[in-house]
Scaffold this active site. Structure first.
Site, mmCIF file in Angstrom:
data_model
loop_
_atom_site.group_PDB
_atom_site.id
_atom_site.type_symbol
_atom_site.label_atom_id
_atom_site.label_comp_id
_atom_site.label_asym_id
_atom_site.label_seq_id
_atom_site.Cartn_x
_atom_site.Cartn_y
_atom_site.Cartn_z
ATOM 1 N N ASP A 169 56.900 -37.885 10.628
ATOM 2 C CA ASP A 169 57.874 -38.914 10.261
ATOM 3 C C ASP A 169 57.283 -39.827 9.183
ATOM 4 O O ASP A 169 57.834 -39.977 8.096
ATOM 5 C CB ASP A 169 58.232 -39.659 11.552
ATOM 6 C CG ASP A 169 58.899 -41.011 11.372
ATOM 7 O OD1 ASP A 169 58.996 -41.502 10.242
ATOM 8 O OD2 ASP A 169 59.317 -41.586 12.390
ATOM 9 N N LYS B 22 66.179 -50.113 8.179
ATOM 10 C CA LYS B 22 65.320 -49.339 9.071
ATOM 11 C C LYS B 22 64.108 -48.814 8.300
ATOM 12 O O LYS B 22 64.069 -48.833 7.066
ATOM 13 C CB LYS B 22 66.090 -48.169 9.693
ATOM 14 C CG LYS B 22 67.229 -48.626 10.612
ATOM 15 C CD LYS B 22 66.702 -49.348 11.834
ATOM 16 C CE LYS B 22 67.819 -49.745 12.776
ATOM 17 N NZ LYS B 22 67.324 -50.459 13.973
ATOM 18 N N ASP C 175 61.601 -42.543 7.051
ATOM 19 C CA ASP C 175 61.372 -41.442 7.996
ATOM 20 C C ASP C 175 61.502 -40.134 7.217
ATOM 21 O O ASP C 175 62.505 -39.907 6.536
ATOM 22 C CB ASP C 175 62.394 -41.493 9.138
ATOM 23 C CG ASP C 175 62.159 -40.433 10.220
ATOM 24 O OD1 ASP C 175 61.544 -39.390 9.919
ATOM 25 O OD2 ASP C 175 62.620 -40.642 11.359
ATOM 26 N N HIS D 6 60.260 -32.546 12.210
ATOM 27 C CA HIS D 6 59.969 -33.188 10.935
ATOM 28 C C HIS D 6 59.412 -32.197 9.924
ATOM 29 O O HIS D 6 59.640 -32.353 8.717
ATOM 30 C CB HIS D 6 59.019 -34.370 11.142
ATOM 31 C CG HIS D 6 59.690 -35.578 11.709
ATOM 32 N ND1 HIS D 6 59.759 -35.824 13.065
ATOM 33 C CD2 HIS D 6 60.371 -36.597 11.098
ATOM 34 C CE1 HIS D 6 60.436 -36.942 13.269
ATOM 35 N NE2 HIS D 6 60.818 -37.430 12.101
ATOM 36 N N HIS E 122 75.054 -43.901 9.179
ATOM 37 C CA HIS E 122 73.784 -43.258 9.538
ATOM 38 C C HIS E 122 73.596 -42.015 8.662
ATOM 39 O O HIS E 122 74.551 -41.281 8.396
ATOM 40 C CB HIS E 122 73.846 -42.885 11.024
ATOM 41 C CG HIS E 122 72.615 -42.243 11.568
ATOM 42 N ND1 HIS E 122 72.283 -40.919 11.331
ATOM 43 C CD2 HIS E 122 71.639 -42.739 12.381
ATOM 44 C CE1 HIS E 122 71.164 -40.630 11.962
ATOM 45 N NE2 HIS E 122 70.747 -41.712 12.601
ATOM 46 N N CYS F 68 62.256 -37.138 7.979
ATOM 47 C CA CYS F 68 63.363 -36.223 8.245
ATOM 48 C C CYS F 68 64.574 -36.534 7.379
ATOM 49 O O CYS F 68 65.378 -35.644 7.073
ATOM 50 C CB CYS F 68 63.747 -36.223 9.723
ATOM 51 S SG CYS F 68 64.642 -37.686 10.286
ATOM 52 N N TYR F 69 64.721 -37.816 6.946
ATOM 53 C CA TYR F 69 65.861 -38.177 6.109
ATOM 54 C C TYR F 69 65.698 -37.675 4.673
ATOM 55 O O TYR F 69 66.613 -37.816 3.862
ATOM 56 C CB TYR F 69 66.100 -39.685 6.150
ATOM 57 C CG TYR F 69 66.568 -40.129 7.511
ATOM 58 C CD1 TYR F 69 67.816 -39.757 7.983
ATOM 59 C CD2 TYR F 69 65.740 -40.869 8.348
ATOM 60 C CE1 TYR F 69 68.244 -40.125 9.246
ATOM 61 C CE2 TYR F 69 66.151 -41.238 9.613
ATOM 62 C CZ TYR F 69 67.403 -40.861 10.063
ATOM 63 O OH TYR F 69 67.824 -41.209 11.323
ATOM 64 N N ASP G 225 55.276 -32.649 14.073
ATOM 65 C CA ASP G 225 56.141 -31.921 15.002
ATOM 66 C C ASP G 225 56.992 -30.943 14.200
ATOM 67 O O ASP G 225 57.039 -30.985 12.975
ATOM 68 C CB ASP G 225 57.011 -32.871 15.843
ATOM 69 C CG ASP G 225 57.936 -33.746 15.004
ATOM 70 O OD1 ASP G 225 58.840 -33.182 14.354
ATOM 71 O OD2 ASP G 225 57.760 -34.976 14.991
ATOM 72 N N ARG H 215 69.218 -45.717 8.202
ATOM 73 C CA ARG H 215 70.230 -46.770 8.278
ATOM 74 C C ARG H 215 69.725 -47.991 7.525
ATOM 75 O O ARG H 215 68.528 -48.116 7.247
ATOM 76 C CB ARG H 215 70.515 -47.144 9.737
ATOM 77 C CG ARG H 215 71.204 -46.072 10.549
ATOM 78 C CD ARG H 215 71.371 -46.494 11.996
ATOM 79 N NE ARG H 215 70.111 -46.406 12.729
ATOM 80 C CZ ARG H 215 69.838 -47.097 13.831
ATOM 81 N NH1 ARG H 215 70.731 -47.941 14.323
ATOM 82 N NH2 ARG H 215 68.678 -46.949 14.449
#
Length: 421
Positions: free
Chosen positions: A351, A247, A250, A361, A202, A252-253, A358, A244
C-alpha cells in the site's frame, strides 16, 4: 508522516550517483514472480481469514504474473482450473471456495482468473448458461444487483455482474435494465461515484461505475466533467492516488483511479459535447445531442445496435477507439511512486511505506503501472515510447483491457472463444 517517508525515499534516489540508480529504478521482475508463484502453490495458516476469497487470490496472483509477461507451469495451471471448477456452484456462479455460496465478487475473480490462464480447457470450464441464470437471480427489481442471495446492493455488484456478462458475451437487455439509473443515483456532488446512494465518492466505486456505464452503452448519462474534476485531484504530492478526499495515498488506487483515466481518454467526444453545453450555459447531461452519442467517436460506435451483439461487443469495440486525449494525470509521478515506494526489493508490492506486501496490492500496483506506461499510446496495440516509461524500458509490462483488467491478448482470445462457442 507518510509524505515525509515518501519524500525521504525520493531524496535517497536523488542523492545516489546516476550510474548507481538502476537498482532502485528497476522492476524486480524475477523476485515478484517468485513471490507470486510461491503464493499460488501454498499459503501459510494466517491466510485462513481469506478462506472466502480464494478465487480472488488466484486472480490477483495470475494476473500479476501475466502482467510481468510470464505464466505458470502446466501442473499449476491444471490445478488452478480444477480448483476453480470446484468453486463453481451447480446453480451458477462461483463461491469463495468449494462448497461456499456463489457471490458476484468471487464470480468476477474466478472468470478473470480463467481468462488469464487461457486455453480451451480453462475457458470451456465456465458454464455460461448457469452463470447467466445466477446473474438473473442476483438482479434486483430496482435495476441494481445483489452480491449474493439476500446480499447488499452496490456499484461493485453492478460492475462485477455486467463485466462478467460482457466478457462472456451473455449481456442482454434483461441484465442491463435499470443499472444505469442506479449508477447515476450514486454520482455525488463531488463528481465521483459512491458505493450506494448518499455515500461518499470513492476511487474503487468510481472505476466500477464508469466502467459499467461504458459496458451498457450509457456513459453519456454521467456528468463526466464533474467526474474528471474529482478524479484529477486524487493524485497527491507523493505521485500516487488516494481513494477519497483527504485520505492517505494507497498503491492499489494506482489502478482504481488510474484506470478511470484510461477510460476517460477514449470518451473525448462525449466530454467535448458536455463541455460545449456547459459553455453555452446549459447542463452537462441534458441534451438531445448527448442522447444520440451512444458512447461513440466519429463514425465508429462502441456497440452495434443490431441483435444480441449490441452489448457484448462494446468491450471489444471500445479498444478501437483512439485515445485522442492526453492523460489527465502525471503518469511518470505515479510510476515513480509505485516503483520506489510500493515495490519491495525482495518481491511484491505494498500500500505505502511501512506496510507489508500482499497479493492484492501487488495486482493493483502492477495494473496501475501498466495503465501509466501505456497512457500516451494512441492505440491499444501501440507500444509506448521510452520516455513514457519510468526507469529502464525493461520495466515495461503487458497492456491490459481497461474495462475488465485482464491482459489484452488474453481478452482477445477469450472474446473470440465466447463469440464462436
Amino acid at each position: 508522516m507518510v509524505e515525509s517517508q515518501v519524500f525521504q525515499m525520493y531524496e535517497l534516489l536523488s542523492s545516489v550517483p546516476r550510474n548507481a540508480q538502476s537498482v532502485l529504478l528497476e522492476l524486480q521482475r524475477d523476485k515478484h514472480i517468485e513471490f507470486l508463484t510461491n503464493g499460488l502453490r501454498q499459503l501459510g495458516p494466517s491466510f485462513c481469514v481469506l478462506d472466502a476469497n480464494r478465487p480472488w487470490l488466484c486472480y490477483w496472483i495470475l494476473h500479476s504474473i501475466a502482467l510481468l509477461g510470464d505464466s505458470v507451469d502446466d501442473e499449476l495451471e491444471n490445478n488452478t482450473i480444477d480448483f476453480l471448477s470446484r468453486c463453481q456452484d451447480p446453480n451458477g456462479g462461483y463461491g469463495g471456495g468449494p462448497g461456499q455460496m456463489p457471490h458476484l465478487a468471487t464470480t468476477y475473480a474466478a472468470i478473470n482468473a480463467l481468462i488469464t490462464l487461457g486455453g480451451h480447457r480453462s475457458l470451456s470450464s465456465i458454464n455460461r448458461g448457469k452463470v447467466y441464470t445466477f446473474l438473473r437471480r442476483m438482479k434486483d427489481p430496482s435495476g441494481a444487483f445483489r452480491m449474493h442471495d439476500a446480499g447488499e446492493m452496490d456499484v461493485r455488484a453492478c460492475y462485477t455482474a455486467i463485466s462478467v456478462a460482457s466478457v462472456l458475451t451473455i449481456l442482454d437487455d434483461e441484465l442491463v435494465k435499470g443499472v444505469g439509473n442506479f449508477i447515476l443515483s450514486c454520482q455525488t456532488y463531488e463528481g465521483g461515484i459512491s458505493g450506494e446512494p448518499g455515500s461518499e465518492a470513492h476511487g474503487g466505486y468510481t472505476f466500477c461505475g464508469l466502467a459499467t456505464m461504458v459496458l451498457i452503452g450509457e456513459v453519456n448519462r454521467l456528468d463526466l466533467t464533474s467526474l474528471i474534476d474529482w478524479v484529477v485531484f486524487r493524485q497527491g504530492v507523493e505521485g500516487g492516488f488516494q481513494g477519497r478526499t483527504n485520505k492517505l495515498v494507497d498503491g492499489c488506487y494506482s489502478f482504481w483511479q488510474g484506470g478511470v483515466f484510461a477510460l476517460i481518454q477514449k470518451l473525448h467526444s462525449i466530454i467535448e459535447e458536455q463541455l460545449r453545453l456547459l459553455d453555452a450555459g446549459g447542463s452537462a447531461i441534458d441534451s438531445p445531442q448527448l442522447a444520440s452519442i451512444s458512447c461513440h467517436s466519429g463514425k465508429r460506435g462502441l456497440h452495434d445496435t443490431s441483435g444480441s451483439a449490441k452489448f457484448s461487443n462494446i468491450g471489444f469495440n471500445f479498444l478501437k477507439e483512439p485515445a485522442e486525449m492526453e492523460p489527465l494525470f502525471h503518469s511518470i509521478a505515479l510510476q515513480q511512486y509505485i516503483i520506489l515506494c510500493s515495490q519491495l526489493q525482495e518481491g511484491g508490492f505494498r500500500d505505502k511505506p511501512g506496510k507489508h506486501r500482499d497479493y492484492y496490492h501487488t495486482c493493483y500496483c502492477l495494473s496501475g503501472l501498466s495503465v501509466a506506461q501505456y497512457s500516451y499510446s494512441k492505440d491499444a496495440d501501440s507500444p509506448p515510447l521510452p520516455r513514457a516509461v519510468f526507469g529502464p524500458y525493461s520495466n515495461l509490462l503487458e497492456p491490459i483491457h481497461p474495462l475488465y483488467n485482464v491482459i489484452l491478448d488474453l481478452y482477445h482470445e477469450a472474446h473470440e472463444f465466447f463469440s464462436t462457442s
